[in-house]
Motif scaffolding. Sequence first.
Motif, PDB file in Angstrom:
ATOM      1  N   MET A   1      31.900  59.281  69.124  1.00  2.00           N
ATOM      2  CA  MET A   1      33.027  58.773  67.861  1.00  2.00           C
ATOM      3  C   MET A   1      33.730  57.965  69.236  1.00  2.00           C
ATOM      4  N   GLY A   2      33.510  57.739  70.527  1.00  2.00           N
ATOM      5  CA  GLY A   2      34.695  57.921  71.167  1.00  2.00           C
ATOM      6  C   GLY A   2      35.700  56.251  71.240  1.00  2.00           C
ATOM      7  N   TYR A   3      36.018  55.765  72.238  1.00  2.00           N
ATOM      8  CA  TYR A   3      36.569  54.205  72.235  1.00  2.00           C
ATOM      9  C   TYR A   3      34.882  53.336  72.243  1.00  2.00           C
ATOM     10  N   VAL A   4      33.723  53.818  72.706  1.00  2.00           N
ATOM     11  CA  VAL A   4      32.595  52.499  72.795  1.00  2.00           C
ATOM     12  C   VAL A   4      32.304  53.272  71.179  1.00  2.00           C
ATOM     13  N   GLY A   5      31.745  53.833  70.770  1.00  5.01           N
ATOM     14  CA  GLY A   5      30.762  54.540  69.495  1.00  5.01           C
ATOM     15  C   GLY A   5      31.308  54.209  68.805  1.00  5.01           C
ATOM     16  N   LEU A   6      33.207  54.103  68.601  1.00 10.48           N
ATOM     17  CA  LEU A   6      33.200  54.269  66.956  1.00 10.48           C
ATOM     18  C   LEU A   6      33.806  52.464  67.135  1.00 10.48           C
ATOM     19  N   PRO A   7      33.783  51.422  67.555  1.00 12.30           N
ATOM     20  CA  PRO A   7      34.231  50.275  67.254  1.00 12.30           C
ATOM     21  C   PRO A   7      32.332  50.397  67.260  1.00 12.30           C
TER      22      PRO A   7
ATOM     23  N   CYS B   1      26.661  56.740  72.971  1.00  6.32           N
ATOM     24  CA  CYS B   1      28.200  56.796  73.717  1.00  6.32           C
ATOM     25  C   CYS B   1      28.804  57.596  74.036  1.00  6.32           C
ATOM     26  N   VAL B   2      27.820  58.538  75.348  1.00  2.00           N
ATOM     27  CA  VAL B   2      28.707  59.455  75.854  1.00  2.00           C
ATOM     28  C   VAL B   2      29.454  59.231  77.064  1.00  2.00           C
ATOM     29  N   PRO B   3      30.296  59.867  77.059  1.00  3.33           N
ATOM     30  CA  PRO B   3      31.429  59.987  78.493  1.00  3.33           C
ATOM     31  C   PRO B   3      30.256  60.135  79.616  1.00  3.33           C
ATOM     32  N   THR B   4      30.740  59.620  81.148  1.00  4.50           N
ATOM     33  CA  THR B   4      29.722  59.816  82.573  1.00  4.50           C
ATOM     34  C   THR B   4      30.525  59.467  83.240  1.00  4.50           C
ATOM     35  N   PRO B   5      31.489  60.877  83.396  1.00  7.62           N
ATOM     36  CA  PRO B   5      32.462  61.232  84.757  1.00  7.62           C
ATOM     37  C   PRO B   5      31.984  60.969  86.162  1.00  7.62           C
ATOM     38  N   LEU B   6      32.997  61.477  86.474  1.00  6.10           N
ATOM     39  CA  LEU B   6      33.038  61.885  87.525  1.00  6.10           C
ATOM     40  C   LEU B   6      33.030  63.590  88.326  1.00  6.10           C
ATOM     41  N   ASN B   7      32.286  64.427  88.930  1.00  6.85           N
ATOM     42  CA  ASN B   7      32.487  65.710  89.141  1.00  6.85           C
ATOM     43  C   ASN B   7      34.053  65.963  89.748  1.00  6.85           C
ATOM     44  N   GLU B   8      34.696  67.200  89.895  1.00 11.22           N
ATOM     45  CA  GLU B   8      35.440  67.916  91.371  1.00 11.22           C
ATOM     46  C   GLU B   8      34.812  66.809  92.163  1.00 11.22           C
ATOM     47  N   TYR B   9      33.991  67.221  93.331  1.00  9.91           N
ATOM     48  CA  TYR B   9      33.596  66.679  94.186  1.00  9.91           C
ATOM     49  C   TYR B   9      32.752  65.062  94.756  1.00  9.91           C
TER      50      TYR B   9
END
Length: 447
Positions: free
Chosen positions: A27-33, A99-107
Amino acid sequence: MSTISTSLPELKQRIESREARIGIVGMGYVGLPLALLFSAERFRITGFDIAESKVETLNSGGSYIVRILPEHIQEAQRAGFSATSDYSEVASMDAVIICVPTPLNEYHEPDLSYVTGTVQSIAPYVRAGQLIVLESTTYPGTTEEIVVPLLEKGNPHGLKVARSVGDIGLHVAFSPEREDPGNDTVARHDIPKVVGGCDPGAVELATAMYGSIFRRVIPVSSPAVAEMTKLLENIYRCVNIALVNELKQLCMRMGIDMHEVIDAAKTKPFGFQAFYPGPGLGGHCIPIDPFYLSWKAKEYDFRTKFIELAGEVNIGMPYFVIEQTAAALNDHRKAMNGSKILVLGLSYKKDIDDLRESPSLTIIELLRQKGATVFYNDPFFPHVGRGRHYDLNMENTPLDNIEQFDAVLIVTDHSTYDYKDIVNRAKLVIDTRNATKGIQSDKIVRC
Ligand SMILES: NC(=O)c1ccc[n+]([C@@H]2O[C@H](COP(=O)([O-])OP(=O)(O)OC[C@H]3O[C@@H](n4cnc5c(N)ncnc54)[C@H](O)[C@@H]3O)[C@@H](O)[C@H]2O)c1
């Protein structure tokens, strides 16, 4: 737990009659709208989120995203919207959208842990005939190589993902989110929805579902094509922004106003699309998504040189802003060390409340490293603490005493600022966004 299966015509009919239950995970910026769009079309939506505080806020009719008002949530509640962290409710859904996040890791590599965590959580509750759609931005192959095996392995009924017409199983698709937060020039329902399915049934169902809220649905031949479409769009932006950022630096040396050049170039009615230079990339998409593809390309012994070069230029922009600020202070017989600098705007672009990957955060840290005393003003953030890549612990500074700062650095050009008044009162203004366009003053340094 329900094991009842729904046939494709039945589910299509339930979508058309608005009886279909749709679960949206994240329920973030994508899922909630998205949940609100479906609710406005009289669908009964269940929002899933692991953050209990978000679930509580939504169920009490509140909102945590500035541009979504509590009234919007309450209106959706009247259409049956509710939130939960209980995945067993997936069993009563006809369709589930992830609609969950897909970030980059520390590498700087793809971190798919939110996607895999979600799929593992829903897999025990899925049932034959359901439609499962991944919307999170990711590299081509994720749906087939990661989502499908986890769904097949994790469900207790031995269900398989449908592959051809008539298959009884799960219908799985990928459909990228293409929203541009803060851009009100195109209504959300006017942004065509691209869909690629693992079987023709998935495409048919997803087309019916999204067709009820989007004016156009664009079916493509596979999930991988849909995944790559989203990456192409974002890489196109990333590379073009890097191009104008590089040319801006050259234009500054040549004494040419890059913004005037772009304004002239965009009068060409074909073959040119305007992109604008700035202090660096921000947000959850453009600084991150291209690297999903660079990473995947290595599996094919391929180097995505454009992406790497664009990344290099864009990542360098906050450093360029620091150099320009030091030079501007120097012209005022001031050292950066010991100067009081007010940063205007924290969010990664104007008029939104999103700090993710914002260049302001890097710029504040770099200014501090050079010995400046840094303040910020942003109407969206009364306080800024710690996040994924920053630890600032600062309070919003009101604009009452702009005169007291050695420099005002415009990093985000929020519409609420009165730039004329700011320039009048400031000793020195460094403008990274052309926000002071049209204002004549020798106190302004545009970079
Ligand atoms: N924000 C944008 O403008 C935008 C635009 C296009 C695409 N996207 C893509 O959409 C995806 C989501 O982005 P976002 O901006 O909405 O992220 P976000 O961080 O705003 O929201 C994600 C939500 O998912 C929840 N979550 C995380 N793991 C979960 C789990 N296992 N189960 C349930 N909920 C879980 C989080 O608590 C959070 O509320 C990303 O892949 C992003 O790249 C975002």
